[in-house]
Design a protein around this motif. Sequence first.
Motif, PDB file in Angstrom:
ATOM      1  N   SER A  26       0.930  -1.096  -0.048  1.00 27.26           N
ATOM      2  CA  SER A  26      -0.048   0.128   0.027  1.00 27.26           C
ATOM      3  C   SER A  26       0.688   1.431  -0.180  1.00 27.26           C
ATOM      4  O   SER A  26       0.563   2.128  -0.690  1.00 27.26           O
ATOM      5  CB  SER A  26      -1.023   0.014   1.102  1.00 27.26           C
ATOM      6  N   GLU A  27       2.018   1.202   0.766  1.00 28.46           N
ATOM      7  CA  GLU A  27       2.891   2.387   0.936  1.00 28.46           C
ATOM      8  C   GLU A  27       3.577   2.672  -0.552  1.00 28.46           C
ATOM      9  O   GLU A  27       3.757   3.548  -1.077  1.00 28.46           O
ATOM     10  CB  GLU A  27       3.777   2.177   1.867  1.00 28.46           C
ATOM     11  N   ALA A  83       1.483   4.047  -3.191  1.00 25.20           N
ATOM     12  CA  ALA A  83       1.027   5.515  -2.676  1.00 25.20           C
ATOM     13  C   ALA A  83       2.286   6.530  -3.394  1.00 25.20           C
ATOM     14  O   ALA A  83       1.953   7.628  -3.550  1.00 25.20           O
ATOM     15  CB  ALA A  83       0.798   5.816  -1.413  1.00 25.20           C
ATOM     16  N   ALA A 139      -6.399   1.027   0.258  1.00 22.22           N
ATOM     17  CA  ALA A 139      -5.111   1.868  -0.027  1.00 22.22           C
ATOM     18  C   ALA A 139      -4.937   1.061  -1.730  1.00 22.22           C
ATOM     19  O   ALA A 139      -4.704   1.486  -2.581  1.00 22.22           O
ATOM     20  CB  ALA A 139      -4.071   2.040   0.645  1.00 22.22           C
ATOM     21  N   SER A 187      -5.477   1.975  -5.863  1.00 22.18           N
ATOM     22  CA  SER A 187      -4.579   2.125  -6.659  1.00 22.18           C
ATOM     23  C   SER A 187      -4.734   1.421  -8.240  1.00 22.18           C
ATOM     24  O   SER A 187      -3.909   1.387  -9.035  1.00 22.18           O
ATOM     25  CB  SER A 187      -3.210   1.479  -6.237  1.00 22.18           C
TER      26      SER A 187
END
Length: 270
Positions: A158-159, A162, A234, A238
């Motif tokens: 998820s990071e 982002a 998240a 994306s």
Amino acid sequence: MQKEDLVYFRRWFFEYVNRLFSPDSFIQENLELKIEHTERVCENILLLAKSTKISEKECMLAEAIALFHDLGRFEQFIKYKTFRDSESENHAILGVKILNKERVLSRLSGEEENLILKAIEYHNLMEIPENVETCSKLYFFSRLIRDADKIDILRLASEEYAEEGCRNPALELYLPDAQGYSEPIVSEILNNRMAKVGDMKNRNDVKLLRLSWIFDINFPATYSLLKEYGYLEAIMASLPETKETGILRRHFENYLNDIESETRYGNSKT
């Protein structure tokens, strides 16, 4: 297991990974990524273990499993520059071989050593082998490490998604950033099954495969943590906005809502 055993294991682990320092910046970046992953999985497994009210000794066993679960990843990446087992070797088996060769666990009882080694061996399989009794300690700890591992991989993914301009190709298994989805992966998800690594064709498929892990979650606390952290949302956000994405998003949402209802009324399969 005693506290001094866990202290020894932690010290040995960091001494071992420090010996593997690489002058290749790409390799070293991914080795450090796995060190951070290991630390977070140790944190996750303790959160999950404590939610089940197990003893302090059993919590230490859980942490030892988490500490060593990806030990094979370091040599794997140095040698092959990939985290894809099918294109290198099974990192769980490699980790078990290293632990046996170094006799790291020899200070424990035979029962504890075998439990740790087997839980590591099973942590990356599609499912825990059928011959493992569901009432056994091995089954419990295998489920524990599988959940703790998934939580952090979903965090990392998820990071990564982002930060569109800072992608690590190794985390995407070097798959292309192409449009569309693999039909077998979509089919598995709509049938509430984990997708298969071999069916992945592009980066969208990697995202869907990771989302499909919700069909192999074992503890109510895991669902609670995933909901609290928002990792699934998240990753879903994306993905490109398409008809298929909308269908899959609703399917995931309905599944999670059903699980939440089952957990709330004490009828959860976990």
